[in-house]
Design a protein around this motif. Structure first.
Motif, PDB file in Angstrom:
ATOM      1  N   ARG A  42       0.831  -1.219   0.000  1.00  0.00           N
ATOM      2  CA  ARG A  42       0.000   0.000   0.000  1.00  0.00           C
ATOM      3  C   ARG A  42       0.857   1.257   0.000  1.00  0.00           C
ATOM      4  O   ARG A  42       0.542   2.233  -0.695  1.00  0.00           O
ATOM      5  CB  ARG A  42      -0.931   0.007   1.214  1.00  0.00           C
ATOM      6  N   LYS A  45       2.048   1.916  -3.405  1.00  0.00           N
ATOM      7  CA  LYS A  45       0.977   2.449  -4.253  1.00  0.00           C
ATOM      8  C   LYS A  45       0.686   3.909  -3.915  1.00  0.00           C
ATOM      9  O   LYS A  45       0.427   4.717  -4.812  1.00  0.00           O
ATOM     10  CB  LYS A  45      -0.293   1.614  -4.077  1.00  0.00           C
ATOM     11  N   GLU A  48       3.254   5.977  -5.601  1.00  0.00           N
ATOM     12  CA  GLU A  48       2.989   6.050  -7.039  1.00  0.00           C
ATOM     13  C   GLU A  48       1.901   7.086  -7.338  1.00  0.00           C
ATOM     14  O   GLU A  48       2.019   7.876  -8.282  1.00  0.00           O
ATOM     15  CB  GLU A  48       2.552   4.674  -7.557  1.00  0.00           C
ATOM     16  N   LEU A  65      -7.534   2.363  -2.590  1.00  0.00           N
ATOM     17  CA  LEU A  65      -6.817   1.168  -2.124  1.00  0.00           C
ATOM     18  C   LEU A  65      -7.720   0.201  -1.367  1.00  0.00           C
ATOM     19  O   LEU A  65      -7.257  -0.852  -0.921  1.00  0.00           O
ATOM     20  CB  LEU A  65      -5.639   1.599  -1.249  1.00  0.00           C
TER      21      LEU A  65
END
Length: 286
Positions: A42, A45, A48, A65
């Motif tokens: 997570r 991510k 990102e 998420l």
């Protein structure tokens, strides 16, 4: 262990550098230098998404998420402690563009994969040089975590602090003129220090690329240090994400024949990879 290297005639710089380095090691804003920079999926991510949007709401991260806001806040706390992001009320944001942590957060997973591949080239007990830059920072961390009895020679105060807790690596921090943005040292003193050593491997980053004259940078003083390092290394390896091949730096850094290997991510075009290979550069895509 961290060693400071200075010319005998210039001991007056020593106190300045030690004061700086101690503040770097113990400043609360540098909690990210604790052992390891491991992230869960997570957190990767989140980084990102932040590299795309720069600022994002906690509620939106929770939706994207598919986890609770409480879980997202814990992840954001962890990323903030690593120095990769900053928290605002209800939001997560990337740090200042002048902060090395800002550059470290961009394309973090790509850079981590590049660093892991580069680390496989290094054997226990080696002495090597690592120049400043975000891919190089993650390489130093990977080496410190996975290798034994290494000696890393670097001009990056950030790297020296980042891996300071690892007991199996010795860092030789070169002296010189401190650049605040890159948290690295440059200049004549740095170059003189570099010439004290000869190593098998040097790892560097780049700021851009032009087919007409090779790999490019954006800082003339950093360029001079890199060139001095290249002269003292048997093999020079470039670590860079593919985006750098779409940028043009302002100064020529290295010619093709001066580079042994380049490690980048799968975003590099086939044409550019083949062009580099035709110039004698060994290209590894991760």
């Amino acid at each position: 262990m961290i060693l400071f290297l200075f010319e005998p005639k210039r001991y007056f710089l020593r106190n300045q550098m030690i004061v700086y380095f101690l503040s770097l090691c113990y400043n609360k804003s540098n909690v990210q230098m604790q052992r390891g920079c491991k992230m869960n999926h997570r957190e990767e991510k989140i980084l990102e998404l932040l590299t795309l949007e720069n600022k994002i709401e906690v509620a939106r991260l929770s939706d994207l998420l598919d986890v609770s806001k409480v879980t997202i806040r814990k992840d954001l706390d962890s990323l903030e402690e690593k120095g990769l992001i900053k928290r605002e009320h209800g939001f997560a944001v990337l740090g200042s563009r002048e902060d090395m942590n800002y550059h470290l957060a961009f394309h973090y997973e790509k850079k981590k994969q590049i660093a892991r591949t580069a680390a496989d080239m290094v054997q226990d007990g080696e002495t090597l040089m690592i120049e400043s830059g975000s891919c190089c920072i993650l390489l130093a961390d990977e080496l410190a975590r996975t290798k034994k009895d290494l000696t890393i020679i670097t001009n990056s105060a950030f790297i020296a602090g980042y891996i300071r807790h690892y007991p199996t690596v010795q860092v030789i921090l070169l002296g010189g003129t401190y650049q605040k943005d890159s948290q690295a040292v440059v200049g004549p003193l740095t170059i003189n220090n570099v010439r004290t050593f000869f190593v098998n491997r040097l790892f560097i980053g780049i700021d851009g690329f032009q087919e007409s004259f090779g790999f490019t940078g954006s800082n003339l003083m950093r360029r001079e240090v890199i060139r001095a390092m290249t002269e003292q290394a048997e093999h020079t390896t470039i670590l860079t994400e593919c985006e750098k091949f779409n940028q043009k730096g302002s100064v020529s850094l290295l010619q093709y024949h001066e580079v042994s290997c380049l490690i980048t991510d799968s975003g590099i075009s086939g044409e550019k990879a083949e062009f580099l290979k035709s110039k004698g550069v060994n290209v590894t895509v991760v």
